[in-house]
Design a protein around this motif. Structure first.
Motif, mmCIF file in Angstrom:
data_model
loop_
_atom_site.group_PDB
_atom_site.id
_atom_site.type_symbol
_atom_site.label_atom_id
_atom_site.label_comp_id
_atom_site.label_asym_id
_atom_site.label_seq_id
_atom_site.Cartn_x
_atom_site.Cartn_y
_atom_site.Cartn_z
ATOM 1 N N THR A 161 37.820 -42.937 56.647
ATOM 2 C CA THR A 161 37.962 -42.402 57.999
ATOM 3 C C THR A 161 36.770 -42.827 58.842
ATOM 4 N N ALA A 162 37.033 -43.396 60.012
ATOM 5 C CA ALA A 162 35.967 -43.660 60.976
ATOM 6 C C ALA A 162 35.817 -42.420 61.855
ATOM 7 N N GLY A 163 34.613 -42.233 62.403
ATOM 8 C CA GLY A 163 34.349 -41.017 63.156
ATOM 9 C C GLY A 163 33.955 -39.904 62.201
ATOM 10 N N GLY A 164 33.965 -38.665 62.704
ATOM 11 C CA GLY A 164 33.571 -37.536 61.872
ATOM 12 C C GLY A 164 32.430 -36.760 62.501
ATOM 13 N N ILE A 165 31.689 -36.046 61.664
ATOM 14 C CA ILE A 165 30.599 -35.213 62.165
ATOM 15 C C ILE A 165 29.567 -36.088 62.862
ATOM 16 N N ALA A 166 29.280 -35.768 64.104
ATOM 17 C CA ALA A 166 28.415 -36.609 64.936
ATOM 18 C C ALA A 166 26.996 -36.672 64.387
ATOM 19 N N THR A 167 26.475 -37.888 64.288
ATOM 20 C CA THR A 167 25.122 -38.076 63.753
ATOM 21 C C THR A 167 24.056 -37.531 64.695
ATOM 22 N N ALA A 168 24.389 -37.375 65.980
ATOM 23 C CA ALA A 168 23.407 -36.863 66.942
ATOM 24 C C ALA A 168 22.921 -35.465 66.559
ATOM 25 N N GLY A 169 23.755 -34.729 65.806
ATOM 26 C CA GLY A 169 23.373 -33.380 65.421
ATOM 27 C C GLY A 169 22.730 -33.281 64.061
ATOM 28 N N LEU A 170 22.470 -34.447 63.416
ATOM 29 C CA LEU A 170 21.934 -34.460 62.062
ATOM 30 C C LEU A 170 20.608 -35.210 61.988
ATOM 31 N N SER A 171 19.781 -34.839 61.032
ATOM 32 C CA SER A 171 18.562 -35.585 60.734
ATOM 33 C C SER A 171 18.928 -36.792 59.891
ATOM 34 N N SER A 172 18.485 -37.967 60.295
ATOM 35 C CA SER A 172 18.792 -39.178 59.530
ATOM 36 C C SER A 172 18.028 -39.225 58.210
ATOM 37 N N ALA A 207 18.463 -43.378 55.160
ATOM 38 C CA ALA A 207 19.029 -43.056 53.845
ATOM 39 C C ALA A 207 19.281 -44.310 53.022
ATOM 40 N N LEU A 208 19.793 -45.368 53.667
ATOM 41 C CA LEU A 208 20.081 -46.600 52.939
ATOM 42 C C LEU A 208 18.809 -47.266 52.418
ATOM 43 N N ALA A 209 17.724 -47.125 53.165
ATOM 44 C CA ALA A 209 16.459 -47.730 52.734
ATOM 45 C C ALA A 209 15.843 -46.964 51.571
ATOM 46 N N ARG A 210 16.107 -45.674 51.495
ATOM 47 C CA ARG A 210 15.480 -44.850 50.458
ATOM 48 C C ARG A 210 16.310 -44.727 49.187
ATOM 49 N N TYR A 211 17.581 -45.122 49.257
ATOM 50 C CA TYR A 211 18.391 -45.209 48.036
ATOM 51 C C TYR A 211 19.275 -46.441 48.183
ATOM 52 N N THR A 212 18.870 -47.515 47.557
ATOM 53 C CA THR A 212 19.464 -48.830 47.754
ATOM 54 C C THR A 212 20.506 -49.140 46.685
ATOM 55 N N PRO A 213 21.263 -50.222 46.881
ATOM 56 C CA PRO A 213 22.170 -50.656 45.813
ATOM 57 C C PRO A 213 21.443 -50.859 44.483
ATOM 58 N N ALA A 214 20.221 -51.379 44.548
ATOM 59 C CA ALA A 214 19.455 -51.586 43.312
ATOM 60 C C ALA A 214 19.181 -50.270 42.593
ATOM 61 N N ASP A 215 18.990 -49.204 43.353
ATOM 62 C CA ASP A 215 18.755 -47.891 42.732
ATOM 63 C C ASP A 215 19.992 -47.412 41.981
ATOM 64 N N PHE A 216 21.157 -47.586 42.581
ATOM 65 C CA PHE A 216 22.373 -47.146 41.896
ATOM 66 C C PHE A 216 22.678 -48.053 40.717
ATOM 67 N N ILE A 217 22.441 -49.355 40.879
ATOM 68 C CA ILE A 217 22.650 -50.294 39.773
ATOM 69 C C ILE A 217 21.750 -49.918 38.592
#
Length: 392
Positions: A338-349, A75-85
């Motif tokens: 908040t650290a933690g939360g919905i586990a990434t193992a159950g999500l598509s990156s 996700a970070l590679a496909r929408y970068t700080p430059a994109d938001f800027i």
């Protein structure tokens, strides 16, 4: 009963939810964006002292904590700080770099919220606030629920309600309850970017409340060189907030009070000013009251010239690894995220969709991805929201 149908329901009109809804809406999806607060983007509005530290130009996967350190890469590679800027530039919002890649609005955080609302308007997003979401269910490939008098249904549902940090802003653990209901696992949530509290022998340092100084703070393998601030309850400031995300209860925190000084600087000070006291030597690089407090604990009375080089070297070594043992944190009430939360193992990156339930997505702070202090968490909100918005 009339049920309004949409292509997607986005729960939570914070940074990630607004980005997700705008992205999907501008792709022609009919999107309903819901928030229990009376207006959208409340955390955006208070961020950065009201000027919104909206991204960090150094954001990359290594600046985020997660049980899966690789999850954020896509996700970070496909929408970068430059994109938001580029989006900020398109709206003519003036900004500046404050420090360490942190970008802030010159004016107000309201400009960012207005920009995101305009993006949602372009996508025809239906935004509703001020009610609680109820009766969320799933069946026949549709998610259904109620929001006040509105009953809705859609094949896609996005959890963007964040974590429990800053409860006075209305933050709750709703995201986790909903995720569990649909079979997703949760990494234990805990306060992050939060002040640490001191007790025991460290209580003496509370008398230094209000004093700040540049340090290098360490917790485990993490180290950050920024300012630390003594408070009436313990330790805060950017360096402490950063390591708090890595600190675990019972572990020590070490502080280098002389991060910019050359090795052997105390022995060198003895050569240059043999009649100076240790307090005076420390005061050359530290605030006076802190210099006095540390000198008292190092217990080297008299002039530097009366001390052996070994004793001064030992004092310097202690100053470079001064150990505190926090007894806790100031909790979710003072935690920025908040650290933690919905586990990434159950999500598509790539899409942020649940692997076990097509059509269910989770984005932003609700997910077990936590950034450093300084705009990193907003960048994750933009990136994860955009990724889900492209998949809806």
């Amino acid at each position: 009963m009339t049920i309004a149908t949409y292509d997607a329901i986005v729960l939570g009109a914070g940074a990630a939810g607004l980005m997700c809804a705008a992205t999907a809406g501008q792709r022609g999806r009919r999107v309903l964006l819901l928030d229990h607060a009376d207006r959208v983007g409340k955390k955006i509005l208070i961020s950065g002292g009201g000027r919104c530290n909206f991204t960090n130009i150094h954001a990359r996967a290594e600046t985020y904590l997660s049980a899966n350190p690789h999850f954020a890469k896509s996700a970070l590679a496909r929408y970068t700080p430059a994109d938001f800027i580029a989006l900020v530039d398109a709206y003519g919002i003036a900004y500046h770099e404050k420090a360490l890649g942190q970008l802030f609005c010159d004016g107000s955080a309201k400009q960012i919220v207005t920009m995101l609302l305009d993006e949602c308007t372009k996508g025809g997003v239906d935004i509703r606030c001020g009610e609680n979401v109820e009766e969320i269910s799933h069946g026949d490939a549709m998610f259904r629920g109620a929001f006040g008098n509105l009953h809705f249904a859609a094949p896609s549902l996005v959890i963007a309600t964040g974590g429990p940090s800053i409860p006075k802003m209305g933050a709750t653990g709703f995201a986790y309850d909903l995720a569990r209901r649909f079979g997703l696992k949760i990494v234990e949530p805990r306060p992050a970017l939060v002040p640490l509290t001191l007790g025991g022998d460290d209580l003496l340092f509370r008398s230094l409340s209000g004093i700040a100084t540049p340090v290098e703070a360490r917790a485990g393998k993490a180290a950050f060189r920024e300012a630390a601030l003594f408070t009436h309850r313990g330790l805060s400031g950017p360096a402490i907030l950063q390591i708090s995300s890595y600190w675990r209860h019972g572990e020590p925190v070490t502080i280098d009070f002389a991060p910019g000084a050359a090795s052997g600087w105390l022995v060198a000070a003895k050569r240059e000013r043999p009649r100076a006291t240790l307090t005076a030597a420390l005061a050359s690089i530290l605030p006076d009251r802190l210099a006095q407090a540390l000198a008292e604990r190092l217990a080297l009375p008299g002039e530097l010239g009366a001390q052996t080089d070994r004793r001064l070297a030992d004092a310097e070594a202690r100053l470079r690894r001064w150990t505190f043992r926090p007894n806790g944190t100031e909790g979710f009430a003072k935690a920025e995220v908040t650290a933690g939360g919905i586990a990434t193992a159950g999500l598509s990156s790539q899409t942020m969709m649940a692997k076990s339930l097509p059509g269910l997505y989770a984005v932003g702070e609700a997910v077990d991805v936590t950034g450093w202090l300084g705009g990193y968490n907003f960048q994750w909100a933009w990136a994860s929201g955009h990724a889900a918005g492209l998949a809806l």
